[in-house]
Structure formats: structure tokens, C-alpha cells
Design an enzyme around this catalytic site. Structure first.
Site, PDB file in Angstrom:
ATOM      1  N   LYS A  70       0.825  -1.216   0.000  1.00 28.41           N
ATOM      2  CA  LYS A  70       0.000   0.000   0.000  1.00 28.41           C
ATOM      3  C   LYS A  70       0.855   1.260   0.000  1.00 28.41           C
ATOM      4  O   LYS A  70       0.349   2.352  -0.276  1.00 28.41           O
ATOM      5  CB  LYS A  70      -0.971   0.002   1.180  1.00 28.41           C
ATOM      6  CG  LYS A  70      -0.360   0.160   2.545  1.00 28.41           C
ATOM      7  CD  LYS A  70      -1.431   0.045   3.627  1.00 28.41           C
ATOM      8  CE  LYS A  70      -0.868   0.252   5.029  1.00 28.41           C
ATOM      9  NZ  LYS A  70      -0.444   1.643   5.251  1.00 28.41           N
ATOM     10  N   ASP A  71       2.155   1.128   0.311  1.00 27.87           N
ATOM     11  CA  ASP A  71       3.060   2.277   0.311  1.00 27.87           C
ATOM     12  C   ASP A  71       3.801   2.439  -1.005  1.00 27.87           C
ATOM     13  O   ASP A  71       4.548   3.414  -1.181  1.00 27.87           O
ATOM     14  CB  ASP A  71       4.109   2.138   1.427  1.00 27.87           C
ATOM     15  CG  ASP A  71       3.500   2.217   2.816  1.00 27.87           C
ATOM     16  OD1 ASP A  71       2.442   2.863   2.961  1.00 27.87           O
ATOM     17  OD2 ASP A  71       4.078   1.636   3.752  1.00 27.87           O
ATOM     18  N   ARG A 117      -8.672   8.479   2.432  1.00 21.53           N
ATOM     19  CA  ARG A 117      -9.617   7.412   2.099  1.00 21.53           C
ATOM     20  C   ARG A 117     -10.446   7.022   3.307  1.00 21.53           C
ATOM     21  O   ARG A 117     -11.679   6.884   3.223  1.00 21.53           O
ATOM     22  CB  ARG A 117      -8.843   6.194   1.568  1.00 21.53           C
ATOM     23  CG  ARG A 117      -9.674   4.924   1.386  1.00 21.53           C
ATOM     24  CD  ARG A 117      -8.782   3.724   1.120  1.00 21.53           C
ATOM     25  NE  ARG A 117      -7.805   3.527   2.182  1.00 21.53           N
ATOM     26  CZ  ARG A 117      -8.067   2.894   3.328  1.00 21.53           C
ATOM     27  NH1 ARG A 117      -9.278   2.431   3.574  1.00 21.53           N
ATOM     28  NH2 ARG A 117      -7.124   2.740   4.237  1.00 21.53           N
ATOM     29  N   ARG A 118      -9.780   6.831   4.445  1.00 20.77           N
ATOM     30  CA  ARG A 118     -10.496   6.462   5.662  1.00 20.77           C
ATOM     31  C   ARG A 118     -11.408   7.582   6.143  1.00 20.77           C
ATOM     32  O   ARG A 118     -12.567   7.345   6.492  1.00 20.77           O
ATOM     33  CB  ARG A 118      -9.502   6.075   6.761  1.00 20.77           C
ATOM     34  CG  ARG A 118      -8.826   4.732   6.538  1.00 20.77           C
ATOM     35  CD  ARG A 118      -7.704   4.495   7.518  1.00 20.77           C
ATOM     36  NE  ARG A 118      -7.077   3.178   7.340  1.00 20.77           N
ATOM     37  CZ  ARG A 118      -5.856   2.879   7.714  1.00 20.77           C
ATOM     38  NH1 ARG A 118      -5.083   3.794   8.302  1.00 20.77           N
ATOM     39  NH2 ARG A 118      -5.369   1.664   7.519  1.00 20.77           N
ATOM     40  N   ARG A 135      -0.587  10.641  12.845  1.00 15.70           N
ATOM     41  CA  ARG A 135       0.558  10.040  12.185  1.00 15.70           C
ATOM     42  C   ARG A 135       1.394   9.295  13.220  1.00 15.70           C
ATOM     43  O   ARG A 135       1.144   9.340  14.406  1.00 15.70           O
ATOM     44  CB  ARG A 135       1.424  11.122  11.515  1.00 15.70           C
ATOM     45  CG  ARG A 135       0.834  11.767  10.267  1.00 15.70           C
ATOM     46  CD  ARG A 135       0.801  10.844   9.058  1.00 15.70           C
ATOM     47  NE  ARG A 135       2.041  10.111   8.872  1.00 15.70           N
ATOM     48  CZ  ARG A 135       3.147  10.602   8.338  1.00 15.70           C
ATOM     49  NH1 ARG A 135       3.187  11.854   7.936  1.00 15.70           N
ATOM     50  NH2 ARG A 135       4.223   9.851   8.197  1.00 15.70           N
ATOM     51  N   ARG A 141       0.511   5.450  17.716  1.00 17.85           N
ATOM     52  CA  ARG A 141      -0.932   5.682  17.540  1.00 17.85           C
ATOM     53  C   ARG A 141      -1.734   5.043  18.673  1.00 17.85           C
ATOM     54  O   ARG A 141      -2.669   5.651  19.204  1.00 17.85           O
ATOM     55  CB  ARG A 141      -1.378   5.142  16.181  1.00 17.85           C
ATOM     56  CG  ARG A 141      -0.686   5.836  15.018  1.00 17.85           C
ATOM     57  CD  ARG A 141      -1.220   5.377  13.670  1.00 17.85           C
ATOM     58  NE  ARG A 141      -0.380   5.836  12.583  1.00 17.85           N
ATOM     59  CZ  ARG A 141      -0.762   5.923  11.315  1.00 17.85           C
ATOM     60  NH1 ARG A 141      -1.995   5.575  10.976  1.00 17.85           N
ATOM     61  NH2 ARG A 141       0.072   6.352  10.386  1.00 17.85           N
ATOM     62  N   CYS A 228      -1.776   9.113  -2.175  1.00 14.69           N
ATOM     63  CA  CYS A 228      -2.288   9.500  -0.859  1.00 14.69           C
ATOM     64  C   CYS A 228      -3.049  10.821  -0.894  1.00 14.69           C
ATOM     65  O   CYS A 228      -3.744  11.161   0.056  1.00 14.69           O
ATOM     66  CB  CYS A 228      -1.135   9.608   0.137  1.00 14.69           C
ATOM     67  SG  CYS A 228      -0.441   8.029   0.631  1.00 14.69           S
TER      68      CYS A 228
END
Length: 295
Positions: A70-71, A117-118, A135, A141, A228
Site C-alpha cells: 500500500k506504500d 480514504r479512511r 501520524r 498511535r 495519498c
């Protein structure tokens, strides 16, 4: 810590398959690792997590790189290729709270995420929640959540699973309702394209079904020219021998969400991604993307 865990898993697997092989881990801190107080959309997006590592590959100071897919941007630098994609971990997003699910969070609850997206999908489902930037690595987190800075945070299930922290998950978000990121849960092993010997060493780690699914998702991302900076989601899976791909483009405020699902044979995975992208654009996603890029 997660990147080191994933690299360690690849090292262990390769040394287990090939007796006598020794794999040395080289830790490279990327720009994305260093910038932890600014949303990725404002500082360059996905490539920030791979550029320095790809530079080391091209300079031949390392021989392979382990990435979260995904990165990885849709386009790889000339001379590099993904040599293997192991079997995918759980691709879903999860919510971590003090016990409440997304639907039961109180109005005005603070939800932490750095993903457009989230945040777009959360705003669509719960416009009464307050989305705040979050972040840092997984440990950071989770600590911020425990310290009360947020009422809930949204993370990828795969990272928590790989770290052995799945007990912290409050609820999984169904990809039929909440689409994950392109390539989420999949790991890619990047190598130089001309290193055929190493590519042969990696083949036992390759999982064809995962690779087909990721190919369809990344084809969608490439066709939408996304990263992103835009709320794009995609999830592909093999069902009854065919690839089913769902793609999503949303407005930043979540008021408009375009979603398309199509199927195709595995050999047409790349074409499937382009088809889903075309359908999304024709339904109105093109206008959303144009507005975001202009701003």
C-alpha cells in the site's frame, strides 16, 4: 518496528527455504518515517516510504527491499521490479476504541487517521464524528489513544496481526462497506530487474492469488493516477476462479462516494483495474479527482 518485523519474516522464510543462505537486514529510515506530524497528502504521499530504499537498490548497496504494497507507488523506477508477493494478511481496516464500535461512538467523538480514504468513508457513515490527523508508527498511535487524545483510531488489521497485537482490535470494518487501501495487507519484495538469480530465490515465497489481486488493485490506482492525495480505495479477491475488484473514489467531505465492482478472469487482472477506473470516472469520480488536484 512493523517494517523491521516484515523484513525479519522474509529473512526467516528465505533462510528456511534455502539452507546455507544468510540474509542481512539493513535498516534505512525513509522520509515518510521522519515526517510524522504532517498528513501524507501534504508532503508527497506514498513514495516517501520507499524512495531512499529504492535508491539503495539502484545503487546496489542492498539486494532486495521489503515494502508494504500500500506504500508503493503505481509506477516503479526503471530497472526495478516486484520479485515476489507473499500470501496476503488480512486486508481490512479496523477500529480501535475503548470498547465502542464505529456505529456506537458518541456524536462528536474524535477519530484519528491520516488517510483521506479512511476519513472520507468515516464521514459518509458518521458525519457527526470529528476526524483528526494521526501520524506515527502503530505503537505511537495506540499510545495516543490510551492517553485520551482520541476516542477511536482506524488502522490496518495486517499491521496489528503481524505485531501480535490483534487483541487491541475493537471491530473489523467490512470491505463490502469500507474499502481498504490499494495493496493493503500485502507485502512486496522489490529487486533489480536484471537480478535473475535473486528472483529465482524469491519464487517459493510468491503467492499467485495475492499477486493477481494486487495487480488488479494497482492497475486501478495507476489508471486513476492516484496516491495519498486523493481518497481512493480498492480491494480484489479471487471468487470461483475469477477476480472480483471493487474500486472507490470519494470526495474529501464524504458527501459523494463512487463505487464500482466488476469481475474478470485472473489473466485479465490488469485490464479489470482499468475497466473499474473507467467506470468510476464515467460515473462522476473524474470531477471529484479534478477538484482535489486543482485544490
Amino acid at each position: 518496528m512493523l517494517a523491521l518485523k516484515q523484513s525479519g519474516n522474509v529473512k526467516k522464510a528465505l533462510e528456511g527455504i534455502w539452507p546455507g543462505l544468510r540474509v542481512e537486514l539493513e535498516i534505512i529510515k525513509t522520509t515518510g518515517d521522519r515526517i510524522v506530524d504532517v498528513p501524507l497528502a501534504k508532503v508527497g504521499g506514498k513514495g516517501l516510504f520507499v524512495k531512499e530504499i529504492e535508491d539503495a537498490l539502484l545503487a546496489r548497496t542492498i539486494d532486495l527491499a521489503v515494502h508494504s504494497m500500500k506504500d508503493v507507488p503505481a509506477l516503479l523506477p526503471a530497472g526495478l521490479t516486484i520479485g515476489a508477493i507473499p500470501e496476503r494478511e488480512d486486508p481490512r481496516d479496523v477500529i480501535v476504541t475503548g470498547g465502542e464500535t464505529l456505529t456506537l461512538l458518541h456524536p462528536g467523538a474524535k477519530v484519528g487517521t491520516s488517510s483521506l480514504r479512511r476519513s472520507s468513508q468515516i464521514r459518509k457513515l458518521r458525519p457527526d464524528l470529528e476526524i483528526q490527523n494521526l501520524r506515527g508508527n502503530i505503537e505511537t498511535r495506540l499510545r495516543k489513544l490510551r492517553e485520551g487524545m482520541y476516542d477511536a483510531i482506524v488502522l490496518a488489521a495486517a499491521g496489528l496481526h503481524r505485531m501480535g497485537w490483534q487483541d487491541s482490535i475493537t471491530a473489523y470494518l467490512d470491505p463490502c462497506e469500507f474499502l481498504p487501501a490499494i495493496g493493503q495487507g500485502a507485502v512486496g519484495i522489490e529487486v533489480r530487474g536484471d537480478d535473475m538469480t535473486l528472483r529465482q530465490f524469491l519464487m517459493p515465497l510468491h503467492h499467485p492469488e495475492t499477486a493477481v489481486a494486487v495487480e488488479a488493485e494497482r492497475s486501478l490506482l495507476k489508471a486513476l493516477e492516484g496516491g495519498c492525495q486523493v481518497p481512493i480505495g480498492g480491494y480484489a479477491r479471487i471468487i470461483d476462479g475469477n477476480v472480483e475488484l471493487s474500486g472507490l473514489v470519494a470526495s474529501l467531505d464524504g458527501t459523494e462516494v463512487f463505487r464500482v465492482t466488476r469481475t474478470a478472469p485472473p489473466e485479465d487482472a490488469e485490464v479489470l483495474g482499468r475497466t473499474v477506473a473507467k467506470d468510476l470516472l464515467e460515473r462522476g469520480a473524474g470531477r471529484i479527482l479534478d477538484e482535489i488536484y486543482r485544490s
